[in-house]
Design an enzyme around this catalytic site. Structure first.
Site, PDB file in Angstrom:
ATOM      1  N   ASN A   8      -5.974   2.777 -12.946  1.00 27.93           N
ATOM      2  CA  ASN A   8      -4.939   1.847 -12.503  1.00 27.93           C
ATOM      3  C   ASN A   8      -3.608   2.336 -13.062  1.00 27.93           C
ATOM      4  O   ASN A   8      -3.570   3.154 -13.996  1.00 27.93           O
ATOM      5  CB  ASN A   8      -5.255   0.435 -13.009  1.00 27.93           C
ATOM      6  N   THR A   9      -2.515   1.834 -12.521  1.00 27.86           N
ATOM      7  CA  THR A   9      -1.187   2.154 -13.034  1.00 27.86           C
ATOM      8  C   THR A   9      -0.541   0.898 -13.605  1.00 27.86           C
ATOM      9  O   THR A   9      -0.864  -0.229 -13.211  1.00 27.86           O
ATOM     10  CB  THR A   9      -0.278   2.720 -11.928  1.00 27.86           C
ATOM     11  N   HIS A  10       0.388   1.117 -14.525  1.00 27.41           N
ATOM     12  CA  HIS A  10       1.161   0.020 -15.115  1.00 27.41           C
ATOM     13  C   HIS A  10       2.616   0.465 -15.216  1.00 27.41           C
ATOM     14  O   HIS A  10       2.887   1.579 -15.670  1.00 27.41           O
ATOM     15  CB  HIS A  10       0.614  -0.329 -16.501  1.00 27.41           C
TER      16      HIS A  10
ATOM     17  N   ASP B  17      -4.266  -3.771 -19.125  1.00 30.32           N
ATOM     18  CA  ASP B  17      -3.462  -2.560 -19.318  1.00 30.32           C
ATOM     19  C   ASP B  17      -3.743  -1.912 -20.668  1.00 30.32           C
ATOM     20  O   ASP B  17      -2.842  -1.363 -21.309  1.00 30.32           O
ATOM     21  CB  ASP B  17      -1.961  -2.878 -19.191  1.00 30.32           C
TER      22      ASP B  17
ATOM     23  N   GLY C  50       0.786  -1.230   0.000  1.00 28.59           N
ATOM     24  CA  GLY C  50       0.000   0.000   0.000  1.00 28.59           C
ATOM     25  C   GLY C  50       0.813   1.273   0.000  1.00 28.59           C
ATOM     26  O   GLY C  50       0.370   2.287   0.546  1.00 28.59           O
ATOM     27  N   THR C  51       1.983   1.276  -0.661  1.00 34.96           N
ATOM     28  CA  THR C  51       2.774   2.509  -0.686  1.00 34.96           C
ATOM     29  C   THR C  51       2.091   3.588  -1.522  1.00 34.96           C
ATOM     30  O   THR C  51       2.144   4.773  -1.167  1.00 34.96           O
ATOM     31  CB  THR C  51       4.187   2.233  -1.228  1.00 34.96           C
ATOM     32  N   ASN C  52       1.448   3.209  -2.625  1.00 36.18           N
ATOM     33  CA  ASN C  52       0.686   4.203  -3.389  1.00 36.18           C
ATOM     34  C   ASN C  52      -0.514   4.710  -2.592  1.00 36.18           C
ATOM     35  O   ASN C  52      -0.850   5.894  -2.631  1.00 36.18           O
ATOM     36  CB  ASN C  52       0.221   3.608  -4.712  1.00 36.18           C
TER      37      ASN C  52
ATOM     38  N   ASP D 187     -10.396  -0.825 -18.431  1.00 34.78           N
ATOM     39  CA  ASP D 187     -11.398  -1.406 -19.307  1.00 34.78           C
ATOM     40  C   ASP D 187     -11.318  -2.923 -19.201  1.00 34.78           C
ATOM     41  O   ASP D 187     -10.711  -3.448 -18.266  1.00 34.78           O
ATOM     42  CB  ASP D 187     -11.243  -0.907 -20.751  1.00 34.78           C
ATOM     43  N   ALA D 188     -11.902  -3.644 -20.142  1.00 32.53           N
ATOM     44  CA  ALA D 188     -11.973  -5.099 -20.040  1.00 32.53           C
ATOM     45  C   ALA D 188     -10.670  -5.792 -20.399  1.00 32.53           C
ATOM     46  O   ALA D 188     -10.528  -6.998 -20.174  1.00 32.53           O
ATOM     47  CB  ALA D 188     -13.100  -5.629 -20.934  1.00 32.53           C
TER      48      ALA D 188
END
Length: 212
Positions: A113-115, A151, A18-20, A147-148
């Site tokens: 979300n992040t990638h 990424d 949980g750093t973000n 989305d579905a």
């Protein structure tokens, strides 16, 4: 979502340390940031992300896939719990499960979300390793609307990270995480304060923007 006088309500989903999440919690302490974390959910028990939320006085919940009879039932339960907190935006912050049709039907267009790569390059679980193996000189992190696909959603923002000659996967990923965290906090705050619209694959900020 239009800019409003009240803070935007964030539900944050985590799977680990949980750093973000912590960076978002810290940012939300400033009223000028424009958002508040109203709940934190996880797909695992006893992860540090849940402990961070508890220390901040933020409600938490857990939905483990194995506690449900099917992935669809898990997705529906996760969706219902998130809905109960009336979020303006759902942030996947190191959440290691793919959400399903029920979740997307409810939160499509307002879940990010992040990638750890510059999409559309190197999707999936091994972005930093794949970037090293390919030999790119610049990689980075992407913030996108879920989305579905994996990424594949519309890109909200990206940040670049140089690949050094002596990098291994761990050292590169650690630098990406630092850049990713800074981008996440900055851009989620902007989304909360200014609102945004999605048109095709274009994400635009603006005071007249609204969630779809």
């Amino acid at each position: 979502m239009p800019a409003t006088s009240r803070p935007a309500r964030l539900v944050v989903l985590v799977s680990g340390a949980g750093t973000n999440l912590q960076a978002l919690l810290d940012a939300c302490r400033d009223p000028a940031y424009g958002a508040e974390v109203v709940a934190v959910g996880a797909d695992r028990d006893s992860v540090e992300g849940l402990a961070r939320a508890a220390r901040a006085g933020v409600p938490t919940f857990v939905h483990r896939v194995k506690d449900h009879s099917s992935r669809e039932e898990w997705d529906a339960a996760l969706t219902a719990t998130c809905r109960s907190y009336q979020p303006d935006l759902v942030v996947l912050a190191g959440f290691m499960k793919l959400t399903g049709p029920a979740f997307l039907a409810e939160f499509g267009g307002r879940c990010v979300n992040t990638h750890p790569a510059l999409s559309p390059a190197f999707p999936g679980m091994h972005g930093p390793a794949d970037a090293l193996a390919y030999g790119v000189r610049v990689t980075g992190a992407t913030l996108f609307v879920v989305d579905a696909g994996v990424d594949t959603g519309p890109i909200v923002d990206q940040t670049a990270v140089r690949v050094e000659d002596d990098d291994d996967e761990e050292s590169l990923h650690e630098r990406i995480k630092v850049a990713e965290r800074r981008m996440l906090v900055d851009v989620v705050g902007r989304m909360a304060r200014e609102g945004f619209t999605i048109s095709g694959r274009k994400v635009r900020f603006g005071s007249e923007a609204r969630f779809h």
